[in-house]
Scaffold this motif. Sequence first.
Motif, PDB file in Angstrom:
ATOM      1  N   ASP A   1      -8.088  16.735  12.660  1.00 51.96           N
ATOM      2  CA  ASP A   1      -8.618  17.945  12.038  1.00 51.96           C
ATOM      3  C   ASP A   1      -8.670  17.796  10.519  1.00 51.96           C
ATOM      4  O   ASP A   1      -9.548  18.370   9.869  1.00 51.96           O
ATOM      5  CB  ASP A   1      -7.733  19.151  12.376  1.00 51.96           C
ATOM      6  CG  ASP A   1      -7.703  19.453  13.860  1.00 51.96           C
ATOM      7  OD1 ASP A   1      -8.791  19.604  14.448  1.00 51.96           O
ATOM      8  OD2 ASP A   1      -6.596  19.544  14.423  1.00 51.96           O
ATOM      9  N   VAL A   2      -7.715  17.065   9.977  1.00 47.33           N
ATOM     10  CA  VAL A   2      -7.637  16.849   8.532  1.00 47.33           C
ATOM     11  C   VAL A   2      -7.249  15.403   8.275  1.00 47.33           C
ATOM     12  O   VAL A   2      -6.390  14.846   8.970  1.00 47.33           O
ATOM     13  CB  VAL A   2      -6.598  17.779   7.860  1.00 47.33           C
ATOM     14  CG1 VAL A   2      -6.565  17.559   6.351  1.00 47.33           C
ATOM     15  CG2 VAL A   2      -6.887  19.247   8.166  1.00 47.33           C
ATOM     16  N   LEU A   3      -7.880  14.800   7.290  1.00 47.34           N
ATOM     17  CA  LEU A   3      -7.505  13.466   6.819  1.00 47.34           C
ATOM     18  C   LEU A   3      -7.144  13.591   5.339  1.00 47.34           C
ATOM     19  O   LEU A   3      -7.971  14.040   4.542  1.00 47.34           O
ATOM     20  CB  LEU A   3      -8.655  12.474   7.018  1.00 47.34           C
ATOM     21  CG  LEU A   3      -8.351  10.979   6.872  1.00 47.34           C
ATOM     22  CD1 LEU A   3      -9.481  10.158   7.482  1.00 47.34           C
ATOM     23  CD2 LEU A   3      -8.155  10.556   5.426  1.00 47.34           C
ATOM     24  N   VAL A   4      -5.920  13.227   4.989  1.00 45.18           N
ATOM     25  CA  VAL A   4      -5.453  13.304   3.605  1.00 45.18           C
ATOM     26  C   VAL A   4      -5.308  11.885   3.064  1.00 45.18           C
ATOM     27  O   VAL A   4      -4.499  11.102   3.573  1.00 45.18           O
ATOM     28  CB  VAL A   4      -4.099  14.038   3.501  1.00 45.18           C
ATOM     29  CG1 VAL A   4      -3.660  14.136   2.036  1.00 45.18           C
ATOM     30  CG2 VAL A   4      -4.179  15.425   4.122  1.00 45.18           C
ATOM     31  N   ALA A   5      -6.081  11.536   2.047  1.00 45.04           N
ATOM     32  CA  ALA A   5      -6.017  10.212   1.428  1.00 45.04           C
ATOM     33  C   ALA A   5      -5.286  10.323   0.097  1.00 45.04           C
ATOM     34  O   ALA A   5      -5.780  10.952  -0.841  1.00 45.04           O
ATOM     35  CB  ALA A   5      -7.422   9.655   1.219  1.00 45.04           C
ATOM     36  N   ASP A   6      -4.122   9.728   0.028  1.00 42.21           N
ATOM     37  CA  ASP A   6      -3.310   9.733  -1.194  1.00 42.21           C
ATOM     38  C   ASP A   6      -2.716   8.341  -1.355  1.00 42.21           C
ATOM     39  O   ASP A   6      -1.503   8.148  -1.278  1.00 42.21           O
ATOM     40  CB  ASP A   6      -2.222  10.805  -1.096  1.00 42.21           C
ATOM     41  CG  ASP A   6      -1.460  11.003  -2.398  1.00 42.21           C
ATOM     42  OD1 ASP A   6      -1.937  10.515  -3.434  1.00 42.21           O
ATOM     43  OD2 ASP A   6      -0.389  11.632  -2.366  1.00 42.21           O
ATOM     44  N   VAL A   7      -3.603   7.378  -1.539  1.00 44.20           N
ATOM     45  CA  VAL A   7      -3.218   5.965  -1.550  1.00 44.20           C
ATOM     46  C   VAL A   7      -3.383   5.403  -2.952  1.00 44.20           C
ATOM     47  O   VAL A   7      -4.478   5.444  -3.526  1.00 44.20           O
ATOM     48  CB  VAL A   7      -4.084   5.145  -0.567  1.00 44.20           C
ATOM     49  CG1 VAL A   7      -3.606   3.696  -0.540  1.00 44.20           C
ATOM     50  CG2 VAL A   7      -4.044   5.758   0.825  1.00 44.20           C
ATOM     51  N   PHE A   8      -2.287   4.886  -3.478  1.00 38.93           N
ATOM     52  CA  PHE A   8      -2.324   4.231  -4.781  1.00 38.93           C
ATOM     53  C   PHE A   8      -1.632   2.883  -4.679  1.00 38.93           C
ATOM     54  O   PHE A   8      -0.515   2.792  -4.163  1.00 38.93           O
ATOM     55  CB  PHE A   8      -1.620   5.084  -5.851  1.00 38.93           C
ATOM     56  CG  PHE A   8      -2.445   6.242  -6.340  1.00 38.93           C
ATOM     57  CD1 PHE A   8      -3.105   6.182  -7.556  1.00 38.93           C
ATOM     58  CD2 PHE A   8      -2.570   7.396  -5.578  1.00 38.93           C
ATOM     59  CE1 PHE A   8      -3.876   7.249  -8.013  1.00 38.93           C
ATOM     60  CE2 PHE A   8      -3.336   8.465  -6.019  1.00 38.93           C
ATOM     61  CZ  PHE A   8      -3.986   8.390  -7.239  1.00 38.93           C
ATOM     62  N   GLY A   9      -2.317   1.841  -5.143  1.00 39.35           N
ATOM     63  CA  GLY A   9      -1.703   0.541  -5.306  1.00 39.35           C
ATOM     64  C   GLY A   9      -1.200   0.460  -6.731  1.00 39.35           C
ATOM     65  O   GLY A   9      -1.993   0.237  -7.641  1.00 39.35           O
ATOM     66  N   GLY A  10       0.095   0.711  -6.927  1.00 37.13           N
ATOM     67  CA  GLY A  10       0.595   0.917  -8.278  1.00 37.13           C
ATOM     68  C   GLY A  10       0.115   2.281  -8.754  1.00 37.13           C
ATOM     69  O   GLY A  10       0.472   3.308  -8.182  1.00 37.13           O
ATOM     70  N   SER A  11      -0.738   2.299  -9.756  1.00 37.45           N
ATOM     71  CA  SER A  11      -1.252   3.572 -10.282  1.00 37.45           C
ATOM     72  C   SER A  11      -2.755   3.723 -10.066  1.00 37.45           C
ATOM     73  O   SER A  11      -3.371   4.587 -10.680  1.00 37.45           O
ATOM     74  CB  SER A  11      -0.934   3.665 -11.778  1.00 37.45           C
ATOM     75  OG  SER A  11      -1.494   2.561 -12.474  1.00 37.45           O
ATOM     76  N   ARG A  12      -3.340   2.904  -9.172  1.00 37.84           N
ATOM     77  CA  ARG A  12      -4.785   2.931  -8.985  1.00 37.84           C
ATOM     78  C   ARG A  12      -5.140   3.014  -7.506  1.00 37.84           C
ATOM     79  O   ARG A  12      -4.470   2.429  -6.650  1.00 37.84           O
ATOM     80  CB  ARG A  12      -5.425   1.676  -9.598  1.00 37.84           C
ATOM     81  CG  ARG A  12      -5.038   1.443 -11.043  1.00 37.84           C
ATOM     82  CD  ARG A  12      -5.579   0.136 -11.582  1.00 37.84           C
ATOM     83  NE  ARG A  12      -7.019   0.206 -11.822  1.00 37.84           N
ATOM     84  CZ  ARG A  12      -7.738  -0.818 -12.278  1.00 37.84           C
ATOM     85  NH1 ARG A  12      -7.147  -1.995 -12.499  1.00 37.84           N
ATOM     86  NH2 ARG A  12      -9.030  -0.681 -12.501  1.00 37.84           N
ATOM     87  N   VAL A  13      -6.214   3.745  -7.205  1.00 38.43           N
ATOM     88  CA  VAL A  13      -6.721   3.787  -5.842  1.00 38.43           C
ATOM     89  C   VAL A  13      -7.363   2.441  -5.526  1.00 38.43           C
ATOM     90  O   VAL A  13      -8.227   1.965  -6.279  1.00 38.43           O
ATOM     91  CB  VAL A  13      -7.762   4.907  -5.681  1.00 38.43           C
ATOM     92  CG1 VAL A  13      -8.341   4.894  -4.264  1.00 38.43           C
ATOM     93  CG2 VAL A  13      -7.154   6.266  -6.006  1.00 38.43           C
ATOM     94  N   PRO A  14      -6.975   1.776  -4.426  1.00 42.15           N
ATOM     95  CA  PRO A  14      -7.548   0.471  -4.108  1.00 42.15           C
ATOM     96  C   PRO A  14      -9.059   0.538  -3.902  1.00 42.15           C
ATOM     97  O   PRO A  14      -9.587   1.518  -3.366  1.00 42.15           O
ATOM     98  CB  PRO A  14      -6.830   0.075  -2.808  1.00 42.15           C
ATOM     99  CG  PRO A  14      -5.557   0.854  -2.834  1.00 42.15           C
ATOM    100  CD  PRO A  14      -5.901   2.156  -3.491  1.00 42.15           C
ATOM    101  N   ALA A  15      -9.745  -0.521  -4.308  1.00 44.31           N
ATOM    102  CA  ALA A  15     -11.210  -0.546  -4.262  1.00 44.31           C
ATOM    103  C   ALA A  15     -11.752  -0.339  -2.855  1.00 44.31           C
ATOM    104  O   ALA A  15     -12.781   0.329  -2.669  1.00 44.31           O
ATOM    105  CB  ALA A  15     -11.720  -1.867  -4.838  1.00 44.31           C
ATOM    106  N   HIS A  16     -11.097  -0.899  -1.835  1.00 49.83           N
ATOM    107  CA  HIS A  16     -11.653  -0.823  -0.484  1.00 49.83           C
ATOM    108  C   HIS A  16     -11.549   0.578   0.123  1.00 49.83           C
ATOM    109  O   HIS A  16     -12.059   0.810   1.221  1.00 49.83           O
ATOM    110  CB  HIS A  16     -11.006  -1.866   0.428  1.00 49.83           C
ATOM    111  CG  HIS A  16      -9.563  -1.616   0.765  1.00 49.83           C
ATOM    112  ND1 HIS A  16      -8.573  -1.486  -0.174  1.00 49.83           N
ATOM    113  CD2 HIS A  16      -8.951  -1.477   1.970  1.00 49.83           C
ATOM    114  CE1 HIS A  16      -7.417  -1.286   0.412  1.00 49.83           C
ATOM    115  NE2 HIS A  16      -7.621  -1.273   1.719  1.00 49.83           N
ATOM    116  N   LEU A  17     -10.935   1.521  -0.622  1.00 45.42           N
ATOM    117  CA  LEU A  17     -10.869   2.906  -0.166  1.00 45.42           C
ATOM    118  C   LEU A  17     -11.769   3.810  -0.999  1.00 45.42           C
ATOM    119  O   LEU A  17     -11.537   5.014  -1.112  1.00 45.42           O
ATOM    120  CB  LEU A  17      -9.423   3.411  -0.232  1.00 45.42           C
ATOM    121  CG  LEU A  17      -8.393   2.597   0.555  1.00 45.42           C
ATOM    122  CD1 LEU A  17      -7.015   3.224   0.432  1.00 45.42           C
ATOM    123  CD2 LEU A  17      -8.799   2.464   2.024  1.00 45.42           C
ATOM    124  N   THR A  18     -12.817   3.231  -1.576  1.00 50.01           N
ATOM    125  CA  THR A  18     -13.712   4.009  -2.444  1.00 50.01           C
ATOM    126  C   THR A  18     -15.181   3.909  -2.043  1.00 50.01           C
ATOM    127  O   THR A  18     -16.029   4.493  -2.710  1.00 50.01           O
ATOM    128  CB  THR A  18     -13.595   3.530  -3.906  1.00 50.01           C
ATOM    129  OG1 THR A  18     -14.131   2.197  -4.016  1.00 50.01           O
ATOM    130  CG2 THR A  18     -12.153   3.534  -4.394  1.00 50.01           C
TER     131      THR A  18
END
Length: 265
Positions: free
Chosen positions: A122-139
């Motif tokens: 019902d809901v997908l929450v994306a809160d993924v950081f590699g260090g302090s940056r969102v990884p490229a493959h999740l963009t």
Amino acid sequence: MPDIDRERAWLLTVDGAPQSYVDLDQPEHLEFEYTRRLGHVLDVVAEPGRALDVLHLGGGAFTLPRYVAATRPGSRQDVVEFDRGLLELVAEHLPLPAGARIAPHPADARDWLAKARADSADVLVADVFGGSRVPAHLTSVAYAEQAARVLRGDGVYLANLADAAPFDFLRSQLATLATRFAELVLIAEPGVLRGRRFGNAVLAAAHRPLDVTALARRTAADAFPARVEHGPGLRRFMGTARPVRDADAVPSPEPPEGAFGIGIG
């Protein structure tokens, strides 16, 4: 390495950066600004108290899964966290509530999505950081396609992102999500949207209209007031940004030193 500071009300830090705040006796309490905004959206995606199937990409100290378990009892939740050591640390020091239907999974977020059952959340929450940056493959668009596949027809996608003016990353993420979702909402502190500082922004995407009025009321009345952008105003903000393809994907921008006093992911 992850660490838990017991002297500061269960503050989880990773490599010295504050990541999550947990109150085991009051899981409804959300301390960090961005988690409060994610919580506001979770409050309005369905009638109060209704159990939901929620997929969390990025675990931290399981702050939001605990919040959902407390505010929507009976919810089934999967939490995907790449850092197995972090999962073990949280399990040892910050045990989940008895009876909570929260299942942790040590895995890469996109790999998990690719194998997840369609129409299962019902809901997908994306809160993924590699260090302090969102990884490229999740963009990228390919990632957005997988997220949309896993969500049910009336499901809602939520993401915690961070950027600053001229907002190239944030605008590109809006354009990327727009390829798969008809409704987009952006929530951020006014100073961030005016380009005064680097900061977090919460994106919500769905195939159905969200209760923007209720959401704006909650965010405006919060201890950390935020602005809700949608419709024509958000399309103007997006401008001519183009969707991100895998071949062109890059991580979110590196935050300037001292940008986050508390919490980035």
